[in-house]
Design a protein around this motif. Structure first.
Motif, mmCIF file in Angstrom:
data_model
loop_
_atom_site.group_PDB
_atom_site.id
_atom_site.type_symbol
_atom_site.label_atom_id
_atom_site.label_comp_id
_atom_site.label_asym_id
_atom_site.label_seq_id
_atom_site.Cartn_x
_atom_site.Cartn_y
_atom_site.Cartn_z
ATOM 1 N N LEU A 98 94.631 23.218 7.159
ATOM 2 C CA LEU A 98 94.585 23.688 8.550
ATOM 3 C C LEU A 98 93.789 24.998 8.675
ATOM 4 C CD1 LEU A 98 98.258 22.937 9.724
ATOM 5 C CD2 LEU A 98 96.188 21.649 10.251
ATOM 6 N N PHE A 99 94.014 25.908 7.736
ATOM 7 C CA PHE A 99 93.242 27.163 7.757
ATOM 8 C C PHE A 99 91.752 26.874 7.557
ATOM 9 C CE2 PHE A 99 97.237 29.635 6.735
ATOM 10 C CZ PHE A 99 97.154 30.499 7.797
ATOM 11 N N PHE A 122 86.946 36.273 11.919
ATOM 12 C CA PHE A 122 88.060 35.328 12.064
ATOM 13 C C PHE A 122 87.980 34.266 10.972
ATOM 14 C CE2 PHE A 122 90.386 31.755 13.802
ATOM 15 C CZ PHE A 122 91.492 32.352 14.372
ATOM 16 N N LEU A 144 85.824 25.289 12.195
ATOM 17 C CA LEU A 144 85.596 25.094 13.628
ATOM 18 C C LEU A 144 85.111 26.369 14.310
ATOM 19 C CD1 LEU A 144 88.543 22.758 14.724
ATOM 20 C CD2 LEU A 144 86.126 22.197 14.508
ATOM 21 N N VAL A 145 85.659 27.503 13.880
ATOM 22 C CA VAL A 145 85.231 28.753 14.535
ATOM 23 C C VAL A 145 83.799 29.110 14.125
ATOM 24 C CG1 VAL A 145 85.970 30.591 12.939
ATOM 25 C CG2 VAL A 145 86.168 30.929 15.390
ATOM 26 N N MET A 160 90.687 33.406 8.026
ATOM 27 C CA MET A 160 91.208 32.058 7.771
ATOM 28 C C MET A 160 90.901 31.632 6.329
ATOM 29 S SD MET A 160 92.629 31.088 10.639
ATOM 30 C CE MET A 160 93.075 32.800 10.956
ATOM 31 N N ALA A 190 90.202 24.118 8.374
ATOM 32 C CA ALA A 190 89.698 23.515 9.619
ATOM 33 C C ALA A 190 89.446 24.597 10.670
ATOM 34 C CB ALA A 190 90.700 22.488 10.138
ATOM 35 N N ALA A 191 90.383 25.558 10.754
ATOM 36 C CA ALA A 191 90.214 26.651 11.732
ATOM 37 C C ALA A 191 88.957 27.464 11.408
ATOM 38 C CB ALA A 191 91.446 27.541 11.741
#
Lengths: 230, 98
Positions: free
Chosen positions: A15-16, A42, A22-23, A46, A18-19
């Motif tokens: 999940l981290f 950011f 995506l950012v 992550m 992916a974050a």
């Protein structure tokens, strides 16, 4: 219960990741608070927890605890990084608001200039010495004022303002409307004379402007030509 | 530290201290920035704070349960941060439309 810990670590790492991905891939609007610096910090924050998640999963699965010693340092970096990202978004928001204010003010200024250029009377602004610092299109035409692109002011003109007796007042330089430099809310007539003897009588309405120190800092002078003669 | 069976690692204490001390600055920056879906970002930070508390508390009581809570918090925080990023992408990086 501890059997679930490696699974939680693996899921958090994904999940981290992916974050972070995506950012980084986000393409925000130019006026958004999310800028390149926000995305970089950011994503870095992550990314740190991707490493933590992988390290924890490997450790709890009994595969390796080699990353455990680094994990302690990595975790401490997370909060400063995400705080910097948030602060960057805050700064960008403030900058965007200032830019919007600037453009709004600039467009208002342009609109005001267009309105002033459109009115059928001459409008000039004189400073506290009577020097013309602004003239609308009508005033430039009637007083033969032309802008000097080098200085940003107006080129010298050779007409001279006359006093009530029809003669130039002592010490008055050509091209200056000294009578209005310190005059407050007046409606008078002003004659100006060119070197070839041509005279123009102006019906003038003026209002003074305050300087930064509170005194009179010049005047806004509106006029119409009421007579032309020699 | 570590006396009486309790085991607290200094880096965990430092991490919690930094997180708590900087939390007001983080909150102010996030709430004053034009960020979409920022409640997810704040929630993610808050859940991480819970994880940092749990990792210290597990040295004193309920080690297994609090260890699980810590790692579960990481997972939840990751989900919240991901949700925030999805909101950022969906809304073009800001709440106000251009």
């Amino acid at each position: 219960m501890n059997a679930l810990v490696p699974m939680a670590d693996a899921v958090s790492a994904v999940l981290f990741l992916a974050a972070a991905a995506l950012v980084i891939m986000a393409r925000p609007r130019k006026d958004a608070a999310i800028d390149r610096w926000f995305r970089m910090f950011f994503a870095a924050a992550m990314g740190l927890y991707v490493i933590v998640g992988v390290s924890n999963a490997l450790e709890h699965l009994g595969i390796s605890d080699a990353f455990d010693v680094y994990e302690d340092y990595i975790e401490i970096l997370f909060v400063p990084l995400i705080l910097y990202a948030a602060h960057q978004a805050y700064m960008r928001t403030g900058l965007n608001e200032r830019l919007r204010s600037y453009w709004a003010l600039s467009s208002q200024y342009d609109l005001t200039l267009h309105v002033i250029d459109t009115v059928p009377c001459g409008v000039v602004i004189v400073d506290d010495t009577g020097r013309v610092t602004f003239a609308n299109a009508r005033a430039r035409d009637q007083l033969e004022l032309s802008e000097d692109p080098v200085t940003g002011g107006f080129r010298p003109v050779d007409w001279i303002a006359l006093g009530a007796d029809g003669e130039p007042e002592p010490g008055v330089e050509p091209g200056r409307l000294s009578a209005f430099a310190g005059l407050t809310d007046a409606e008078v007539e002003q004659r100006v004379r060119w070197p070839d003897g041509r005279t123009v009588t102006l019906s003038v309405s003026s209002t003074s402007m305050a300087s930064r120190s509170g005194g009179i800092g010049g005047s806004i002078v509106a006029f119409e030509v009421v007579a032309v003669g020699r | 530290m570590g006396e009486g069976g309790a085991e607290v690692q200094p880096n965990e204490v430092v991490n919690l201290a930094i997180s708590v001390l900087l939390a007001p600055m983080f909150y102010l920056a996030v709430t004053r920035a034009d960020l979409p879906d920022r409640s997810w970002l704040l929630a993610g930070y808050a859940v991480l704070l819970v994880a940092f508390v749990a990792t210290i508390a597990e040295g004193f009581l309920l080690p297994e349960s609090l260890n699980f809570v810590e790692h579960l918090c990481y997972t939840v925080a990751a989900g919240l941060f991901l949700r925030f990023v999805i909101g950022v992408r969906r809304m073009g990086g800001g709440r106000a439309s251009a």
